[in-house]
Design an enzyme around this catalytic site. Structure first.
Site, PDB file in Angstrom:
ATOM      1  N   ASP A  16      21.410 -16.131 -18.959  1.00 33.12           N
ATOM      2  CA  ASP A  16      22.187 -16.927 -19.908  1.00 33.12           C
ATOM      3  C   ASP A  16      23.326 -17.676 -19.219  1.00 33.12           C
ATOM      4  O   ASP A  16      23.523 -18.863 -19.430  1.00 33.12           O
ATOM      5  CB  ASP A  16      22.741 -16.017 -21.007  1.00 33.12           C
ATOM      6  N   ALA A  45      22.752 -19.361 -24.616  1.00 38.34           N
ATOM      7  CA  ALA A  45      21.505 -19.947 -24.124  1.00 38.34           C
ATOM      8  C   ALA A  45      20.309 -19.065 -24.470  1.00 38.34           C
ATOM      9  O   ALA A  45      19.249 -19.561 -24.863  1.00 38.34           O
ATOM     10  CB  ALA A  45      21.598 -20.166 -22.617  1.00 38.34           C
ATOM     11  N   ASP A  46      20.462 -17.761 -24.324  1.00 41.87           N
ATOM     12  CA  ASP A  46      19.395 -16.841 -24.707  1.00 41.87           C
ATOM     13  C   ASP A  46      19.078 -16.965 -26.194  1.00 41.87           C
ATOM     14  O   ASP A  46      17.908 -16.988 -26.591  1.00 41.87           O
ATOM     15  CB  ASP A  46      19.814 -15.401 -24.412  1.00 41.87           C
ATOM     16  N   THR A  47      20.113 -17.010 -27.001  1.00 43.46           N
ATOM     17  CA  THR A  47      19.923 -17.058 -28.448  1.00 43.46           C
ATOM     18  C   THR A  47      19.251 -18.366 -28.877  1.00 43.46           C
ATOM     19  O   THR A  47      18.317 -18.361 -29.683  1.00 43.46           O
ATOM     20  CB  THR A  47      21.279 -16.903 -29.169  1.00 43.46           C
TER      21      THR A  47
END
Length: 400
Positions: A145, A173-175
């Site tokens: 992320d 970013a992951d989400t």
């Protein structure tokens, strides 16, 4: 009325770890899909060891895992073992979706890549989430992320001139990558005919896509984005403003809202001031306008100002901590939090955030608490036709 389960009858194989993939599959579970989480025997998803409670981490039920894995069943499977690959293929034959977030090429090296699995099930929707996607010169680089936040430019415009570059305070970013994958999977399911599809989700692309306004200001208008702290780059006065007690957020983006704001602080002269008369004037003289407004706020507390501003039609709100936000009557009144009174291996209730929407007046729900590692292995294999002796053999050989 109970919420609809539009994905009821859809089986998802979740081969993912940590956040982007598990978050994606959690969204599918909240929509009613049956999600089988395929994990490495003995240790499972790395998120099982992550979170603020060391005891939960040691028990492989870390908070980071609990947050993204309700509604799933857990099967342990060693995909490096030939019999493990055979089990995955049998699972794929009866599945609708497979999601993985390994580095590009890993599934192929294991012998269970898309082309192999498509032969088992031509209607399979296969979603690969990675940092940079399956193509391009950066595809093989490791990506977390933090790395994506930096590469996307998001950190360069977060904070102000003194503090930027700054990371967003959650794994953004992951989400976003997970949400993008869930959206694409739902679209593929809606349009699926006799053939499935391969979905290639790049976290970098996903984040850039959500930065539409700042990206377009650069691409179309030639304006290079810069860090602006708590100010809104599209309007003024809009951002965080000091009061006598605590800062508040204010968004007087329209002319009538600006005029109403001036009335609240008893400064009608600001409306006639040539520095602030028009929207563009206010943008160009943002700093001076902020000083005038904060002077008008200086004698009032935050709570009183928020109440008065909203009553006058000027959008305003307090700046809360996460615990304060979760305690809001607005949040609790929409059944946003889901409590699992009993969770395997946990000595306390587990409370999770739901998916963030309601359907037909009800919040989405999942019936299953986050699973202990491998708790459903025997039941899933039995459903696949394995006998008790076969399962014991598989366990003895380290396949499950």
């Amino acid at each position: 009325m109970p919420m609809q389960s539009p994905l009821k009858g859809i089986r998802v194989l979740d081969l993912t770890n940590v956040l982007s993939g598990p978050f994606c599959c959690a969204q599918l579970a909240y929509l009613g899909a049956e999600v089988i989480k395929v994990e490495v025997p003995g240790r499972g998803d790395l998120a099982r060891q992550l979170g603020a409670d060391p005891a939960l981490n040691a028990g492989l039920m870390g908070v980071s895992f609990l947050a993204q894995n309700a509604g799933k069943r857990s099967l342990t499977l060693n995909l490096k073992h030939a019999r493990g690959k055979a089990i995955l293929k049998r699972l794929v034959a009866g599945a609708d979706v497979l999601v993985e977030n390994f580095r590009p090429g890993v599934m192929d090296r294991l012998g269970v890549g898309y082309e192999t699995l498509r032969a088992e099930n031509p209607r399979l929707i296969y979603c690969a989430i990675s940092g940079f996607g399956q193509t391009g010169p950066m595809r093989d680089l490791p990506a977390y992320d933090q790395i994506i936040q930096g590469l996307s430019g998001a950190m360069s415009i977060t904070g102000d001139g003194d503090s930027a570059p700054m990371r967003t305070g959650f794994p953004m970013a992951d989400t976003i990558g997970g949400l993008t994958a869930a959206m694409a999977i739902n679209a593929a399911l809606a349009g699926r005919g006799e053939a499935g599809s391969f979905i290639d989700v790049s976290m970098l692309d996903s984040v850039l896509a959500t930065m539409g306004w700042v990206v377009s200001n650069y691409l179309i208008a030639g304006q290079v984005p810069v860090p602006m702290g708590n100010a809104n780059f599209t309007a003024a006065p809009s951002g965080a403003f000091r009061t006598a007690t605590a800062p508040i957020n204010l968004a007087a983006n329209k002319q009538e809202q600006f005029e109403a704001l001036c009335d609240v602080i008893d400064r009608p002269d600001l409306v006639r001031d040539p520095r602030f008369a028009r929207r563009q004037d206010r943008l160009e003289n943002r700093a001076a306008l902020t000083g005038e407004i904060e002077a008008g706020f200086a004698a009032s507390d935050a709570e009183t100002l928020v109440t008065r501003l909203n009553a006058a039609g000027v959008p305003a709100g307090p700046i809360l901590t996460v615990p304060e936000a979760l305690a809001l009557e607005q949040v609790r009144g929409r059944d946003f939090l889901r409590v699992f009174p009993e969770t395997p291996g946990i000595d306390r209730p587990v409370t999770n955030a739901r998916a963030g929407y309601q359907m037909d007046g009800a919040a989405p729900d999942v019936g299953l608490a986050p699973p202990a590692l491998g708790q459903d292995t025997d039941a899933i294999l039995t459903d696949l036709g394995y006998e008790a002796g076969d399962i014991a053999d598989l366990r003895a050989d380290g396949v499950i």
